[in-house]
Each structure stands twice: as C-alpha cells, then as structure tokens.
Design an enzyme around this catalytic site. Structure first.
Site, PDB file in Angstrom:
ATOM      1  N   LYS A 117       5.641 -20.294 -72.161  1.00  0.00           N
ATOM      2  CA  LYS A 117       6.903 -19.552 -72.341  1.00  0.00           C
ATOM      3  C   LYS A 117       6.704 -18.081 -72.016  1.00  0.00           C
ATOM      4  O   LYS A 117       5.596 -17.541 -72.110  1.00  0.00           O
ATOM      5  CB  LYS A 117       7.451 -19.713 -73.755  1.00  0.00           C
ATOM      6  CG  LYS A 117       6.545 -19.213 -74.907  1.00  0.00           C
ATOM      7  CD  LYS A 117       6.633 -17.737 -75.227  1.00  0.00           C
ATOM      8  CE  LYS A 117       5.663 -17.326 -76.330  1.00  0.00           C
ATOM      9  NZ  LYS A 117       5.420 -15.890 -76.424  1.00  0.00           N
ATOM     10  N   GLY A 130       0.200 -20.920 -75.348  1.00  0.00           N
ATOM     11  CA  GLY A 130      -0.570 -22.092 -74.922  1.00  0.00           C
ATOM     12  C   GLY A 130      -1.000 -22.966 -76.096  1.00  0.00           C
ATOM     13  O   GLY A 130      -0.838 -24.187 -76.044  1.00  0.00           O
ATOM     14  N   ASP A 151       5.920 -20.459 -82.565  1.00  0.00           N
ATOM     15  CA  ASP A 151       6.327 -20.811 -81.200  1.00  0.00           C
ATOM     16  C   ASP A 151       6.322 -22.319 -80.931  1.00  0.00           C
ATOM     17  O   ASP A 151       6.671 -22.751 -79.834  1.00  0.00           O
ATOM     18  CB  ASP A 151       5.387 -20.144 -80.184  1.00  0.00           C
ATOM     19  CG  ASP A 151       5.527 -18.629 -80.170  1.00  0.00           C
ATOM     20  OD1 ASP A 151       6.593 -18.125 -80.585  1.00  0.00           O
ATOM     21  OD2 ASP A 151       4.573 -17.953 -79.737  1.00  0.00           O
TER      22      ASP A 151
HETATM   23  O1  C5P Z   1       2.973 -18.586 -86.077  1.00  0.00           O
HETATM   24  P1  C5P Z   1       1.793 -18.173 -85.275  1.00  0.00           P
HETATM   25  O2  C5P Z   1       0.496 -18.699 -85.838  1.00  0.00           O
HETATM   26  O3  C5P Z   1       1.920 -18.404 -83.820  1.00  0.00           O
HETATM   27  O4  C5P Z   1       1.726 -16.583 -85.450  1.00  0.00           O
HETATM   28  C1  C5P Z   1       0.553 -15.878 -85.160  1.00  0.00           C
HETATM   29  C2  C5P Z   1       0.591 -14.545 -85.871  1.00  0.00           C
HETATM   30  O5  C5P Z   1       1.615 -13.726 -85.323  1.00  0.00           O
HETATM   31  C3  C5P Z   1       0.909 -14.603 -87.357  1.00  0.00           C
HETATM   32  O6  C5P Z   1      -0.254 -14.787 -88.119  1.00  0.00           O
HETATM   33  C4  C5P Z   1       1.522 -13.241 -87.613  1.00  0.00           C
HETATM   34  O7  C5P Z   1       0.506 -12.266 -87.733  1.00  0.00           O
HETATM   35  C5  C5P Z   1       2.233 -12.955 -86.299  1.00  0.00           C
HETATM   36  N1  C5P Z   1       3.684 -13.257 -86.348  1.00  0.00           N
HETATM   37  C6  C5P Z   1       4.516 -12.459 -87.096  1.00  0.00           C
HETATM   38  N2  C5P Z   1       5.862 -12.716 -87.125  1.00  0.00           N
HETATM   39  C7  C5P Z   1       6.388 -13.747 -86.415  1.00  0.00           C
HETATM   40  C8  C5P Z   1       5.553 -14.567 -85.628  1.00  0.00           C
HETATM   41  C9  C5P Z   1       4.189 -14.304 -85.618  1.00  0.00           C
HETATM   42  O8  C5P Z   1       4.070 -11.495 -87.742  1.00  0.00           O
HETATM   43  N3  C5P Z   1       7.701 -13.953 -86.473  1.00  0.00           N
END
Ligand code: C5P
Length: 308
Positions: free
Chosen positions: A13, A106, A141
């Site tokens: 994406k 990814g 994501d």
């Molecule tokens: O959800 P995911 O593991 O992909 O997110 C990775 C990191 O990105 C989270 O640990 C957080 O630090 C940050 N994040 C965030 N707010 C979001 C999405 C991601 O702070 N809405």
C-alpha cells in the site's frame, strides 16, 4: 475438501493521505488515512504441517524477516486458529516482493494473506467481517491488506470505507538502503509536537475530488503525509530522493507511510519508466519499482490457471 496448499497474493500500500492526530493512552495515534493498494505483491503459501506454525521466506529482504512468533503472518495463523478453536498446524512460505520495513505494509500484507490462506486451507469459510476483526487485532494496516483498492481508514487505520476512485495510477517507488521502524517514526513525530495540540484529523476534500476525477495531476497535488517530516528528520538523505523525482516531473511525491520508501506519481507508463531510470541513475536509492494502482486485496491464486 482439504487442499494440499493454498497460495494468496496480497498487495503493498501507499498512503495518499496520512493525517495523524493525538497520541492515545494505548500509545497508538488517532489518524485519518487514505490507502491505495499497488500492484507490488507478496505471496503467502499455506501447507498442512504437524508442528504448530512454521515459516520460511524468499525474495526481498529475507535476512530482516523474523521466523518466530514476532512474524505477523505467524501471529495471524495463531489468531485464526484460536478464534476457530482448532490446532494451529500450518507451514507458511512467504515470497516477498514488497520491500521489508519500507512503509508499504509488507508485514501487515503477509498477515492478511496468512488469514485468507489458512482460512481456505483449514476449510473454515470465516465471514469476511470476522476476518477483518481478527486482522484489526494484529495491526493497524492488516485490515486494508484484506480489502485492497482505495479506502479511507480512521481510528488507528483499521476502520475502513472504500473510496470512490476512477482510473489507473502509475507509481514509481524508490527503495532505501535500510528500513525505518514505524514506532521510531511515530516517536519522532511525538517529539516534534510535544508542546502543541494536534488538530483532529479529517479526510482531504481535494484528495477525494482528485480520486473521483481520476486525474493524476490533481491526485499528485493532493498527496500528504504528516509523518514525512519525522521520517526526513530521521533520514535526511530522503530529501535528495524526493528532489530527483520532482526534477524529473513527478506529478506528486510522498514518503510511504512511516518510510523510508519514497513514492512518485507518474503521468503514464512511459513517464514512470523515465522516472525510474532517473532515480536509479542519480544513485539516491537502493532500487526502484514501478507499480500501477489500485490493486485488489488478498486473494487466493487458483492453481489451475495461475489467475488471481
Ligand atoms: O499496528 P502496527 O503494529 O502496524 O503499528 C506499528 C507501530 O506504529 C505501533 O506500535 C505504533 O507505535 C505506531 N502506530 C501508531 N498509531 C497508529 C498506527 C501505528 O502510533 N494509528
């Protein structure tokens, strides 16, 4: 009927808009984003096994992909098995075409693909809404990996609404030498705004109008990413990459998500090729990829035809 194996293709994406609001008590940020799936794919193959969930990897960035339970695809298989109350016995093979730690989701794509692949392998026929709920529990994501196309994401990015988008867009992606960890980029974002109140993010009217019109020029002008200054702060060399794209007439350029991949919107196929050559020749990136968009979400690749 049980299958010998199931292969699922899942897209990368790019965030056409990424507007980040306040940090929440759980550490996540409220945001409004517009995702677009691009035709740059990982393939995840699920095969029966008897030793719990195991994983192997080939392709892009193999040394950087974990092979234990920190791999989001492994966690996806475990979460689906737990929800279905069955033993999580599966081997997952990841064939990576999406840059690792590049801001193109990814790892999240692999999790979405693993959900669809295991669901088919185990003959569960789980409702898509239930799969989306499990996906949201895995990462911000992951639900978009299931959906694909072009979509508005709110909350942490997991609540999705498909966006009305016309036409095809031609993207060029400049890959960086080393990844940028998403939490580090959000932390840098927080540091920069430590003394100000973030406005409540809202979807860009200009961007929505550009998507409805299908005009690449308008879309190029409407691209935005609140995380870009933080990513550039951590990796200042990305500015050179963005400058080369601009010099060669990109309709718009933006850092992908938390970076460090840079995305450039081209006028057409020929212009995409020119941009790719210019970025390679300038020595401002590790490699380039061209990809059209939008792409569909995670789907089983049918073995008889090789079609999606
Ligand atoms: O959800 P995911 O593991 O992909 O997110 C990775 C990191 O990105 C989270 O640990 C957080 O630090 C940050 N994040 C965030 N707010 C979001 C999405 C991601 O702070 N809405």
């Amino acid at each position: 009927m049980s299958r010998a194996s199931v292969t699922v293709r899942v897209p990368a994406k790019v965030n056409l808009q990424l507007s980040v609001g306040a940090r929440r008590p759980d550490g996540y940020h409220d945001l409004v984003t517009v995702f677009q799936a691009v035709e740059l794919y990982d393939e995840v193959t699920a095969r029966p096994s008897e030793g719990g969930v195991t994983v192997s990897v080939e392709g892009e960035g193999v040394p950087f992909v974990p092979l234990d339970e920190t791999n989001l695809a492994v966690r996806a298989a475990l979460a689906l098995a737990a929800a279905a109350e069955i033993d999580p016995d599966v081997h997952l093979h990841l064939d990576k075409g999406i840059p690792v730690a590049g801001g193109m989701a990814g790892g999240s794509a692999d999790a979405a693909a693993a959900l669809v692949a295991c669901d088919a392998l185990w003959g569960l026929r789980t409702d898509r809404a239930v799969l989306a709920e499990i996906a949201a529990g895995l990462g911000a994501d992951v639900p978009f990996g299931l959906l694909g196309g072009t979509a508005v994401g709110v909350g942490t990015g997991t609540q999705l609404t498909p966006a009305l988008a016309r036409g095809r867009f031609h993207w060029v992606f400049a890959l960086a030498d080393a990844g940028l960890p998403t939490p580090a980029v959000f932390a840098e974002f927080d540091r920069r705004f430590a003394h100000s109140i973030r406005p409540v993010p809202r979807v860009s009217d200009d961007l929505m109008a550009a998507l409805r019109s299908g005009e690449a020029t308008r879309l190029g002008r409407a691209l935005s990413n609140d995380l870009q200054p933080a990513a550039l702060g951590l990796r200042p060399s990305l500015q050179f990459t963005l400058d080369v794209g601009e010099e060669y007439g990109a309709l718009g350029s933006v850092v992908c998500g938390s970076g460090p991949t840079c995305a450039f919107l081209a006028r057409d196929d020929e212009h995409a090729l020119d941009l790719a050559v210019a970025l390679s020749a300038a020595g401002v990136c590790r490699g380039v990829r061209r990809a059209d968009a939008p792409a569909h979400g995670a789907r089983v690749v049918e073995p008889e035809t090789g079609e999606r």
